[in-house]
Write an enzyme that holds these catalytic residues in place. Structure first.
Site, short mmCIF file in Angstrom:
data_model
loop_
_atom_site.label_atom_id
_atom_site.label_comp_id
_atom_site.label_asym_id
_atom_site.label_seq_id
_atom_site.Cartn_x
_atom_site.Cartn_y
_atom_site.Cartn_z
N ASP A 1 0.82 -1.21 0.15
CA ASP A 1 -0.09 0.02 -0.09
C ASP A 1 0.84 1.41 0.04
O ASP A 1 0.95 2.07 0.98
CB ASP A 1 -0.83 0.02 1.20
CG ASP A 1 -1.91 1.11 1.31
OD1 ASP A 1 -2.23 1.69 0.08
OD2 ASP A 1 -2.48 1.59 2.28
N PRO B 1 3.64 10.75 -14.50
CA PRO B 1 3.51 9.26 -15.02
C PRO B 1 4.69 8.51 -15.33
O PRO B 1 4.99 7.56 -15.00
CB PRO B 1 2.75 9.75 -16.48
CG PRO B 1 2.13 10.95 -16.29
CD PRO B 1 2.95 11.61 -15.29
N LYS C 1 0.28 3.86 -2.14
CA LYS C 1 -0.40 5.09 -2.74
C LYS C 1 0.34 5.87 -3.52
O LYS C 1 0.48 7.25 -3.48
CB LYS C 1 -0.77 5.74 -1.49
CG LYS C 1 -2.00 5.05 -0.45
CD LYS C 1 -2.56 5.77 0.61
CE LYS C 1 -3.50 5.07 1.51
NZ LYS C 1 -2.57 4.25 2.04
N THR D 1 7.68 8.80 -13.46
CA THR D 1 8.16 8.49 -12.31
C THR D 1 7.30 7.35 -11.62
O THR D 1 7.94 6.19 -11.33
CB THR D 1 7.94 9.61 -11.17
OG1 THR D 1 8.93 10.71 -12.03
CG2 THR D 1 8.38 9.35 -10.03
#
EC number: 4.1.1.23
Length: 225
Positions: free
Chosen positions: A58, A65, A60, A67
């Site tokens: 997780d 884009p 997030k 990277t």
């Protein structure tokens, strides 16, 4: 299918491994977050994965884009089940990330609105929609792009299910067992979440900080039937 995802919110590698071994037959998946990844990186994920329990990373992700795509490229070798990224990163970011994992078992799940956030928090960010409307907007975008599902609270799950269908996975966080207080604002019980259409429920401390994590996980699972 066991719908329980146990969040191992710790920086302690030995504790994470011990919990993963204890819970591997009691939960459907274990979740490692940014705190753990910052402390131990990919090698720590590999160590926990040796416990033979499906792993949800997780992180997030939310960046330009290119990277995010390069980050997903580096992570995909870990052979995890789920990786999260923020839907608010936009269509191009999501599409490029999807292109990286298309030949792997890793499923990309989009984060909608954090369960620590309320309507007032969105307003402070200049977002006029209420939380539920924003979650639905993000969910529809995620499905259109091709993500496997989203993370939201149980309070939005039923409408996401109605809008996106049964094949679009819904993972609910903000799950509470008994009496506990933290920074989550949009919460529900495990049973409420499943009844609202959630495929998976993320539960951390009610399991990991109990006297018997395995027994706690079993009791929660029984409460869903």
């Amino acid at each position: 299918m066991n719908p329980i995802i146990c969040a191992l919110d710790t920086q302690d590698l030995n504790e994470a491994i011990s919990l993963a071994n204890t819970l591997r037959d009691k939960v459907g998946m274990i979740k490692l977050g940014l705190e753990f990844f910052a402390a131990h990186g990919p090698s720590g994920v590999r160590e926990v994965a040796k416990c033979n329990v499906p792993t949800f990373l997780d992180l997030k992700l939310h960046d330009i884009p290119n990277t995010v795509a390069k980050t997903v490229e580096a992570i995909k070798v870990l052979n995890i089940e789920i990786l999260t990224l923020h839907i608010s990163g936009g269509t191009k970011m999501l599409e490029e990330a999807l292109s990286i994992v298309k030949d792997t078992k890793t499923k990309l799940i989009g984060v909608t609105v954090l369960t620590s956030m309320s309507n007032e928090d969105l307003s402070e960010l200049g977002i006029a929609r209420e939380v539920k409307s924003q979650v639905i907007l993000f969910a529809k975008l995620a499905k259109k792009v091709g993500l496997h599902g989203i993370v939201c609270s149980a309070l939005e799950a039923q409408e996401v299910y109605q809008e996106c269908g049964k094949d679009f996975k819904i993972i609910t966080s903000g799950i509470r067992v008994g009496f506990g207080h933290d920074d989550q604002k949009r919460t529900a019980t495990p049973k409420e979440a499943i009844n609202s259409g959630a495929d998976y429920i993320v539960i951390g401390r009610p399991i990991t900080k109990s006297n018997s994590p395995a027994n706690s996980a079993e009791l929660i699972l029984k409460s869903l039937s």
